[in-house]
Design an enzyme around this catalytic site. Structure first.
Site, PDB file in Angstrom:
ATOM      1  N   GLU A 223      -1.466  -9.404   4.024  1.00  0.00           N
ATOM      2  CA  GLU A 223      -1.491  -9.862   5.414  1.00  0.00           C
ATOM      3  C   GLU A 223      -2.897 -10.049   5.979  1.00  0.00           C
ATOM      4  O   GLU A 223      -3.056 -10.621   7.064  1.00  0.00           O
ATOM      5  CB  GLU A 223      -0.699  -8.889   6.293  1.00  0.00           C
ATOM      6  CG  GLU A 223      -1.350  -7.552   6.543  1.00  0.00           C
ATOM      7  CD  GLU A 223      -1.171  -6.504   5.453  1.00  0.00           C
ATOM      8  OE1 GLU A 223      -1.516  -5.342   5.719  1.00  0.00           O
ATOM      9  OE2 GLU A 223      -0.704  -6.832   4.339  1.00  0.00           O
TER      10      GLU A 223
ATOM     11  N   HIS B  78      -3.270  -5.611   0.464  1.00  0.00           N
ATOM     12  CA  HIS B  78      -2.745  -6.070   1.753  1.00  0.00           C
ATOM     13  C   HIS B  78      -2.711  -7.597   1.803  1.00  0.00           C
ATOM     14  O   HIS B  78      -3.728  -8.229   2.111  1.00  0.00           O
ATOM     15  CB  HIS B  78      -3.610  -5.518   2.890  1.00  0.00           C
ATOM     16  CG  HIS B  78      -3.418  -4.053   3.098  1.00  0.00           C
ATOM     17  ND1 HIS B  78      -2.475  -3.555   3.958  1.00  0.00           N
ATOM     18  CD2 HIS B  78      -4.020  -2.983   2.523  1.00  0.00           C
ATOM     19  CE1 HIS B  78      -2.518  -2.229   3.924  1.00  0.00           C
ATOM     20  NE2 HIS B  78      -3.432  -1.855   3.058  1.00  0.00           N
TER      21      HIS B  78
ATOM     22  N   CYS C  49       0.842  -1.205   0.000  1.00  0.00           N
ATOM     23  CA  CYS C  49       0.000   0.000   0.000  1.00  0.00           C
ATOM     24  C   CYS C  49       0.881   1.262   0.000  1.00  0.00           C
ATOM     25  O   CYS C  49       1.540   1.536  -1.002  1.00  0.00           O
ATOM     26  CB  CYS C  49      -0.995  -0.042   1.151  1.00  0.00           C
ATOM     27  SG  CYS C  49      -2.391   1.076   0.939  1.00  0.00           S
TER      28      CYS C  49
END
Length: 189
Positions: free
Chosen positions: A168, A166, A79
């Site tokens: 994660e 993202h 990001c």
């Protein structure tokens, strides 16, 4: 794969600790460091790779521009980290048309080192408040979506990668695979 030392650079994004936990849960030695940590201190840690977290604004990106230009280890920007890589190498970032977090379908244009096994399309969780608008010279365009043309990129010669989404978060399909692909790059570097 051996246990690698991956430093997570904190750009004050809400998912920084989740990146750290995900990296740890993938059996890597990891630590969160402030984005104003001097380069000498980072090098003293002898990291195998750096992950630049997301964050709320580029003005708070600390020394990230220096890290991506001067530290010779594989780097993954997520990001804002992705956007910082673009800016550090002469690309352009602008406000996105679709701000806020949303599930996005990404088209993988090139299954390179970090996107191996993710194509031809994958579903990700991303914010597009800001986004890379123009790739830096020579950078390879890896993925796009209907929301953002430059969802992922890589440096032409160095192991430096950026993704707008993202990996994660659990909403991202194959996010752990992307991170494991990055760790393989780190392991071989």
């Amino acid at each position: 794969m051996r246990e690698l030392k991956i430093l997570v650079v904190n750009n004050y994004g809400q998912f920084c600790h989740l990146i750290h936990r995900t990296v740890r849960d993938l059996d890597m030695d990891t630590k969160i460091i402030p984005n104003v940590t001097p380069i000498e201190e980072i090098l003293a840690e002898e990291p195998d790779g750096l992950i630049l977290s997301g964050g709320p604004e580029m003005e708070r990106a600390g020394l990230c521009f220096d890290y991506v230009r001067e530290i010779d280890v594989p780097i993954l920007g997520i990001c804002l980290g992705h956007q910082a890589i673009a800016l550090a190498y002469g690309g352009h970032v602008h406000a996105g048309k679709k701000g806020g977090y949303a599930e996005i379908e990404v088209e993988v244009l090139e299954e390179d080192d970090i996107l191996r096994g993710l194509g031809p399309k994958t579903t990700v969780w991303a914010s597009h408040a800001d986004e890379v608008a123009i790739l830096p010279d020579g950078f390879i365009h890896l993925a796009r979506s209907d929301v953002c043309e430059i969802e992922a990129m890589r440096h032409p010669t160095k192991p430096i990668y950026g993704v707008q989404w993202h990996p994660e978060v659990s909403h991202t399909k194959k996010g752990e695979e992307l991170l494991m692909n990055f760790f393989e790059v780190c392991d071989l570097y």
